[in-house]
Write an enzyme that holds these catalytic residues in place. Structure first.
Site, short mmCIF file in Angstrom:
data_model
loop_
_atom_site.label_atom_id
_atom_site.label_comp_id
_atom_site.label_asym_id
_atom_site.label_seq_id
_atom_site.Cartn_x
_atom_site.Cartn_y
_atom_site.Cartn_z
N ASP A 49 0.84 -1.20 0.00
CA ASP A 49 0.00 0.00 0.00
C ASP A 49 0.88 1.26 0.00
OD1 ASP A 49 0.88 -0.20 2.60
OD2 ASP A 49 -1.10 -0.05 3.53
N SER A 50 2.20 1.07 0.06
CA SER A 50 3.14 2.17 -0.17
C SER A 50 2.91 2.78 -1.56
CB SER A 50 4.58 1.68 -0.03
OG SER A 50 4.79 0.53 -0.82
N ASP A 88 -1.03 -6.12 -0.47
CA ASP A 88 -1.46 -5.56 0.81
C ASP A 88 -2.97 -5.37 0.87
OD1 ASP A 88 0.61 -5.19 2.60
OD2 ASP A 88 1.15 -3.20 1.85
N LYS A 118 -1.14 -9.49 2.39
CA LYS A 118 -0.41 -9.06 3.58
C LYS A 118 -1.30 -8.14 4.39
CE LYS A 118 3.26 -6.08 3.53
NZ LYS A 118 2.73 -4.97 4.35
N GLU A 120 -1.40 -5.79 8.29
CA GLU A 120 -0.62 -5.26 9.41
C GLU A 120 -1.28 -5.60 10.74
OE1 GLU A 120 0.13 -1.07 8.88
OE2 GLU A 120 0.93 -1.36 6.86
N GLU A 186 9.21 -4.67 10.48
CA GLU A 186 9.60 -3.34 10.00
C GLU A 186 10.13 -2.48 11.14
OE1 GLU A 186 6.95 -1.34 7.31
OE2 GLU A 186 8.09 0.52 7.41
O1 KIV Z 1 3.55 -1.10 1.71
C1 KIV Z 1 4.68 -1.62 1.59
O2 KIV Z 1 5.37 -1.43 0.58
C2 KIV Z 1 5.15 -2.48 2.66
C3 KIV Z 1 6.58 -2.94 2.62
C4 KIV Z 1 7.53 -1.85 2.61
C5 KIV Z 1 6.85 -3.94 3.66
O3 KIV Z 1 4.42 -2.80 3.53
#
Ligand code: KIV
Length: 280
Positions: A49-50, A88, A118, A120, A186
């Site tokens: 989600d980055s 994510d 993924k 969190e 992280e």
């Molecule tokens: O959103 C993302 O890119 C991440 C990674 C940096 C682990 O969660």
């Protein structure tokens, strides 16, 4: 390559089996061309989600939607023929209940063909992770600094120093026991990441954690040096593409203004010799 010539993707059990073995190389990707490059060299591609910050100019990851993840997930999937694709679950699509998480994760998997999601969170997400994995949705967990909690934490701070170490360890143990096939650590201190890696039976994927982790992940735009104003200590810049792009764009604009571009080789004429390369 299989008999049918179909692509051979790394599987979730194969990634899980890399615990204590050859380190897993993971990077994010958000587009097809970058996914193609990452796929050549890495084991796991994460549509993080980055993407909200890296590509859409958002101030944090909280504004990222499931639709954005699906759009970028589909683009990335088209560029892969080897790496495991993990996507994510964005903020607000999974925290409310295991059923909410299942609906979001099932959409991600069905609409992007990703192999895993993924999410969190640690102890508080264990029930959800167990719910998903028992329903055929492999989960990569993410503990330590969880960027979706930026406002609760009050910034992107190292997690797990001093008395906090026990809490981060409990989080990692809880997600492993709940059935996650791997866990991102992280921004946790090196010694803590080492001790968690020794403690949990699933691969730990470090970002700002430790070289002792079972794998590493970075945001691809960070390691390619796209941003001048964003240089976290845990990123090694393997290229300076931001500078290279800046120079290229400046040269283009100067050429246009001086009528140096397009050149004779870029324009079309009448003769047969000049028809070469017309379609590209
Ligand atoms: O959103 C993302 O890119 C991440 C990674 C940096 C682990 O969660």
């Amino acid at each position: 390559m299989s008999v049918t010539g179909a692509a051979r993707f790394l599987t979730v059990p194969e990634v899980r089996a890399r615990k204590g073995a050859a380190p897993l190389a993971c990077l994010t990707a958000y587009t097809t061309p970058v996914a193609r490059l990452v796929d050549r060299h890495c084991d796991v591609v994460l549509v993080g989600d980055s993407v909200g910050m890296a590509l859409h100019g958002l101030p944090n990851t909280l504004g990222v939607t499931l639709e954005m993840m699906i759009l970028h997930g589909r683009a990335v999937r088209r560029g892969l023929s080897h790496a495991l694709l993990v996507i994510d679950l964005p903020f607000g699509t999974y925290e409310e209940s295991p059923a909410q998480a299942f609906r979001a994760a099932a959409r991600l998997m069905a609409e992007t063909d990703c192999a895993a999601v993924k999410l969190e969170g640690g102890v508080e997400m264990a029930e959800t992770i167990s719910f998903l994995t028992r329903r055929n949705i492999p989960v990569m967990a993410h503990v330590g600094l969880t960027p979706q909690a930026v406002h609760r934490i009050g910034g992107y701070k190292v997690q797990g120093r001093g008395d906090e170490a026990e809490r981060v360890t409990e989080d990692a143990v809880a997600v492993a026991e709940a059935g996650a096939f791997s866990v991102v650590l992280e921004k946790v201190p090196d010694a803590l990441a080492r001790s968690i890696t020794a403690r949990v039976p699933i691969p730990t994927i470090g970002i700002g954690a430790s070289s002792a982790c079972d794998g590493q992940v970075l945001v691809v735009d960070d390691m390619l040096g796209f941003f001048e104003d964003f240089q976290p200590r845990f990123v090694r810049r393997y290229a300076e593409l931001g500078d290279a792009a800046d120079r290229a764009i400046a040269a283009y604009a100067a050429d246009v203004r001086a009528r140096r571009f397009p050149g004779p080789e870029h324009v079309f004429g009448e003769g047969p010799a000049e028809r070469k390369g017309e379609d590209s």
